[in-house]
Design a protein around this motif. Sequence first.
Motif, PDB file in Angstrom:
ATOM      1  N   UNK A   1       0.794   9.566   4.640  1.00  0.00           N
ATOM      2  CA  UNK A   1       0.086   8.790   3.624  1.00  0.00           C
ATOM      3  C   UNK A   1       1.045   7.989   2.768  1.00  0.00           C
ATOM      4  N   UNK A   2       2.132   8.643   2.364  1.00  0.00           N
ATOM      5  CA  UNK A   2       3.105   7.964   1.524  1.00  0.00           C
ATOM      6  C   UNK A   2       3.755   6.809   2.272  1.00  0.00           C
ATOM      7  N   UNK A   3       4.008   7.014   3.556  1.00  0.00           N
ATOM      8  CA  UNK A   3       4.660   5.970   4.365  1.00  0.00           C
ATOM      9  C   UNK A   3       3.802   4.717   4.462  1.00  0.00           C
ATOM     10  N   UNK A   4       2.477   4.866   4.429  1.00  0.00           N
ATOM     11  CA  UNK A   4       1.582   3.736   4.567  1.00  0.00           C
ATOM     12  C   UNK A   4       0.970   3.302   3.244  1.00  0.00           C
ATOM     13  N   UNK A   5       1.530   3.801   2.116  1.00  0.00           N
ATOM     14  CA  UNK A   5       0.938   3.527   0.822  1.00  0.00           C
ATOM     15  C   UNK A   5       0.941   2.040   0.493  1.00  0.00           C
ATOM     16  N   UNK A   6       2.022   1.364   0.863  1.00  0.00           N
ATOM     17  CA  UNK A   6       2.109  -0.068   0.578  1.00  0.00           C
ATOM     18  C   UNK A   6       1.026  -0.838   1.324  1.00  0.00           C
ATOM     19  N   UNK A   7       0.773  -0.401   2.557  1.00  0.00           N
ATOM     20  CA  UNK A   7      -0.242  -1.064   3.355  1.00  0.00           C
ATOM     21  C   UNK A   7      -1.632  -0.819   2.784  1.00  0.00           C
ATOM     22  N   UNK A   8      -1.875   0.409   2.329  1.00  0.00           N
ATOM     23  CA  UNK A   8      -3.172   0.759   1.723  1.00  0.00           C
ATOM     24  C   UNK A   8      -3.382  -0.037   0.432  1.00  0.00           C
ATOM     25  N   UNK A   9      -2.299  -0.178  -0.351  1.00  0.00           N
ATOM     26  CA  UNK A   9      -2.404  -0.956  -1.591  1.00  0.00           C
ATOM     27  C   UNK A   9      -2.769  -2.400  -1.312  1.00  0.00           C
ATOM     28  N   UNK A  10      -2.207  -2.929  -0.240  1.00  0.00           N
ATOM     29  CA  UNK A  10      -2.505  -4.307   0.133  1.00  0.00           C
ATOM     30  C   UNK A  10      -3.966  -4.464   0.527  1.00  0.00           C
ATOM     31  N   UNK A  11      -4.485  -3.449   1.233  1.00  0.00           N
ATOM     32  CA  UNK A  11      -5.898  -3.481   1.636  1.00  0.00           C
ATOM     33  C   UNK A  11      -6.800  -3.414   0.406  1.00  0.00           C
ATOM     34  N   UNK A  12      -6.430  -2.573  -0.531  1.00  0.00           N
ATOM     35  CA  UNK A  12      -7.221  -2.436  -1.759  1.00  0.00           C
ATOM     36  C   UNK A  12      -7.200  -3.726  -2.578  1.00  0.00           C
TER      37      UNK A  12
END
Length: 307
Positions: free
Chosen positions: A270-281
């Motif tokens: 989850x932490x590794x993909x946090x930047x990607x999730x933030x971008x989606x949000x």
Amino acid sequence: MDNLLDDFKNAWRRPNNALPQIIIINVVIFLVLAVLNIFGKIAGVEFISNFVYDQFSIPPAFADFIQRPWTLITYAFAHSLNSIFHILFNMLVLYWFGKLIVEYLGNQKLINLYVLGALAGGIIYLLVYNLIPYYIDRSNFPGMVGASAAVYAITLAAATLLPNYTFYLMFLGPVKIKYIAGFYILISFLGTVGGNAGGNIAHLGGAFIGYVYIKQLQSGTDWGLWIGGVMSFFKSLFTKQAPIKVSHKRAKTENRSATTSKTTSSTGHNIANQAEIDAILDKISQSGYESLSKEEKQKLFNASNKS
């Protein structure tokens, strides 16, 4: 009769019900003492009812008081048996002003004021009748009873807290409670050299502590905290503690450990993909959910399941 008893029990057991409970205690004690007095006189054993009554009456002489020190508080729950108007007036004033205290400060503050008013009234009464010659010479009476000092504490507390609150009085119309409280104090002061001097002195002591209590409360200090502590202690003596059950569930513990390990291992993903999730949000906040691609929606779904 059963319905009457049920109503009485319900009124007593209702939570956050300090005002009716205090009134009930006063009324019950009055009725018990009155019945004992009647039967004592009829049966010719009046000394028994007098003895019981003395346990609620605070004597003026300190030498007598130290033989029954509990009367410093019990006197505030008993009333004169010579006239029903003594208890009637006290309970009416207690109800009127007590409702304001409960509404604005809560039930415990009402109890605090009642107890502190009783103590202050009793202490002032004892000091005056044991230190001032004028009153020492006039201390040859059995004692004092009545909730007046406690009621005056509540009355002055309400008037200090809400001085411009208005009561509508018969024949007078709207009157601010600060004027009602002031009138009570004036009448009591004028009566400090009359036939009920002791009672009026106690009134002033109760009124003083009611005023001081609210002023201290407004500055952040509650002089009645110890009263709640004492009440909690005695309640705990009569409350059954639920036994502590100890159960050993090894299988569930192992499953919980496995789940924890699994969650821990997925946390890194989850932490590794946090930047990607933030971008989606951010994309959702700008363009809405429907602007996401199928892949982005799946990633967001997976991330929400893992969290």
